[in-house]
Design a protein around this motif. Sequence first.
Motif, PDB file in Angstrom:
ATOM      1  N   ASP A   1       0.804  -1.218   0.000  1.00 15.60           N
ATOM      2  CA  ASP A   1       0.000   0.000   0.000  1.00 15.60           C
ATOM      3  C   ASP A   1       0.839   1.272   0.000  1.00 15.60           C
ATOM      4  N   ALA A   2       1.921   1.273   0.754  1.00 15.60           N
ATOM      5  CA  ALA A   2       2.706   2.502   0.906  1.00 15.60           C
ATOM      6  C   ALA A   2       3.393   2.927  -0.381  1.00 15.60           C
ATOM      7  N   THR A   3       3.592   2.003  -1.307  1.00 16.25           N
ATOM      8  CA  THR A   3       4.326   2.338  -2.531  1.00 16.25           C
ATOM      9  C   THR A   3       3.497   2.178  -3.797  1.00 16.25           C
ATOM     10  N   LEU A   4       2.306   1.626  -3.667  1.00 16.77           N
ATOM     11  CA  LEU A   4       1.507   1.322  -4.849  1.00 16.77           C
ATOM     12  C   LEU A   4       1.247   2.542  -5.715  1.00 16.77           C
ATOM     13  N   GLY A   5       0.997   3.680  -5.104  1.00 23.46           N
ATOM     14  CA  GLY A   5       0.673   4.884  -5.859  1.00 23.46           C
ATOM     15  C   GLY A   5       1.813   5.441  -6.672  1.00 23.46           C
ATOM     16  N   GLY A   6       3.026   4.926  -6.476  1.00 18.59           N
ATOM     17  CA  GLY A   6       4.175   5.458  -7.201  1.00 18.59           C
ATOM     18  C   GLY A   6       4.077   5.294  -8.699  1.00 18.59           C
ATOM     19  N   PHE A   7       3.257   4.356  -9.163  1.00 18.42           N
ATOM     20  CA  PHE A   7       3.108   4.188 -10.614  1.00 18.42           C
ATOM     21  C   PHE A   7       2.514   5.441 -11.263  1.00 18.42           C
ATOM     22  N   GLY A   8       1.842   6.241 -10.456  1.00 24.21           N
ATOM     23  CA  GLY A   8       1.311   7.486 -10.989  1.00 24.21           C
ATOM     24  C   GLY A   8       2.393   8.407 -11.513  1.00 24.21           C
ATOM     25  N   ASN A   9       3.620   8.224 -11.022  1.00 20.84           N
ATOM     26  CA  ASN A   9       4.737   9.044 -11.498  1.00 20.84           C
ATOM     27  C   ASN A   9       5.175   8.672 -12.908  1.00 20.84           C
ATOM     28  N   PHE A  10       4.619   7.586 -13.434  1.00 22.44           N
ATOM     29  CA  PHE A  10       4.971   7.165 -14.793  1.00 22.44           C
ATOM     30  C   PHE A  10       3.967   7.758 -15.781  1.00 22.44           C
ATOM     31  N   ASN A  11       3.677   9.035 -15.577  1.00 20.38           N
ATOM     32  CA  ASN A  11       2.714   9.786 -16.389  1.00 20.38           C
ATOM     33  C   ASN A  11       1.354   9.092 -16.411  1.00 20.38           C
ATOM     34  N   GLU A  12       0.896   8.711 -15.222  1.00 19.92           N
ATOM     35  CA  GLU A  12      -0.445   8.143 -15.033  1.00 19.92           C
ATOM     36  C   GLU A  12      -1.210   9.085 -14.094  1.00 19.92           C
ATOM     37  N   PRO A  13      -1.770  10.164 -14.630  1.00 18.17           N
ATOM     38  CA  PRO A  13      -2.312  11.235 -13.781  1.00 18.17           C
ATOM     39  C   PRO A  13      -3.532  10.849 -12.946  1.00 18.17           C
ATOM     40  N   TYR A  14      -4.226   9.771 -13.300  1.00 16.72           N
ATOM     41  CA  TYR A  14      -5.446   9.404 -12.577  1.00 16.72           C
ATOM     42  C   TYR A  14      -5.262   8.160 -11.710  1.00 16.72           C
ATOM     43  N   TYR A  15      -4.051   7.663 -11.653  1.00 20.95           N
ATOM     44  CA  TYR A  15      -3.824   6.384 -11.002  1.00 20.95           C
ATOM     45  C   TYR A  15      -4.015   6.436  -9.485  1.00 20.95           C
ATOM     46  N   VAL A  16      -3.516   7.468  -8.851  1.00 20.89           N
ATOM     47  CA  VAL A  16      -3.620   7.547  -7.391  1.00 20.89           C
ATOM     48  C   VAL A  16      -5.083   7.625  -6.961  1.00 20.89           C
ATOM     49  N   ASN A  17      -5.886   8.348  -7.696  1.00 23.17           N
ATOM     50  CA  ASN A  17      -7.317   8.356  -7.400  1.00 23.17           C
ATOM     51  C   ASN A  17      -7.923   6.977  -7.614  1.00 23.17           C
TER      52      ASN A  17
END
Length: 515
Positions: free
Chosen positions: A465-481
Amino acid sequence: MTSIRAFSGLGVSSTCLAGRKLSALPVRRTQQVVSATTLAPQPKEIYGPANPAMRPPISPKQVDPARGTVLGKLGGESVVQGAVHIPFRPAEEDAKNFREHWSVQFWRDFPAKRDAIMQDNSTDASGFIPFIQKLRGAGRRAGMFDSPQAIAYWGYHLARSGFFTVQGLAGLAARNASVAQGKTGDGVKTEKKAMDFGKIIQSGLNGPLTEALASYYVDWTNIQEGRYKMPWDMTPGHRQFSPSYVLNKASRFLTEAFQTLDRRDLGKPDPVWMQSGMYPDYYLNTFHYQTDGWLSEKSASVYEVSTETLFIGRQDAMQRTAMVPLADFMRSRPSAGEGTQVLEVACGTGRFGTFLKDTYPKMQLTCSDLSPFYLAQARENHEYWRKMRQPSLPMQEQTKFLQTAAEKIAAPDNSYDVVVSVYLFHELPGAVQREAAKEMARVCKPGGMVILTDSTQLGDRPEWDATLGGFGNFNEPYYVNYIATDLGALFKQAGLECDQKVLILSDELILPSSS
């Protein structure tokens, strides 16, 4: 990492951990789409708005490293990666709303510690001794040698993962040498340091290989249970065994990988080459820093080899899991799929659809996508499948293709028995997710099924969980939401009821920045 809900989700990883989950949650349509107020109670308040899909967009920013990275604010409440807390985990709501396939518990119990595979975390030859021993034991437990069919399956897939691993490392080695010389893939001088190649190899051995074995075990068990057929691309004579075909694809991948990683390191995606009022604004983004986004033949032709390299050959196995809930639905129907109308929303290159057609060759499948370039690639893939596997397939049973947006499907109400979507929702803004869910429900017949397969979400593997949102840094602007969105509530409000959740989790190796 992928989760399938019958109806469902796909999770991607950060630079520290990679997690992709394939979640298929089949949702059975019981009536015409009605408003949420008459169908189901409003979900509990999360992040402010009563509807969890109505959370405001996230604006990432950095904070003190001791506290972690603030991924954004949802309804005024910070979501922090690495140190503070993540207040809502969709997986906990899934457990209340969906029947859980055995794979959900399987991954829940999967050991989180993988560094034991390598002795003392070493990258020299001595570190492979326990690795080989564990492989041998895992092979016996997975039934790799139980039958000729098992040997064929495991031999093919281990070789497949081996090939894509070598290809990925070769590309990394080439770029490593280029960066060490002070050049990027475009020949531009740079002051960046070369990547630590040894650490990347170690990271790969400590994660993706063990996850690969487990992912293939789930896939193989599904095949043994009769959920779907053996992969048709194992057929002798398939073009993927042709050296010239392999070299062509490998060359395309290496070129694209150089350019993608350069953009990622700079944090500056290229703009889409074409502006058009025909496409929504969110679509005109070069997701993953890929060349041309979804709007060129070049992008469509390299997509499969790029993603399979990212997942070291396991993407097909992850996507096939979407057929687990479908198999339950099809039990009361002709075994070859006669008379069953299926729509795949956002089909991309159409590869998943070929596995679907191979299991149910008489199924009337329509592949839809917004990109004409990806639809053309999907058409080519399906035609190749037909020539290899069903050359005499009647015209009315051949795949049809439809250019349309998921949030405004160009089809009448109650058109399809099954609506399936793979890896779409994590690339949609929240408002568009809601509209797409309504549209999928609208075109699905009463009593039909909607299957959503997409990325892992928070709570599917709590240690990620603590790192899952990091994929948003790969130009995935809606991923963290996306990873904090209650998909069950979303589709209930569209007029569906939750049925089943299936899970397949796979580590991916996200290369560290060379800066």
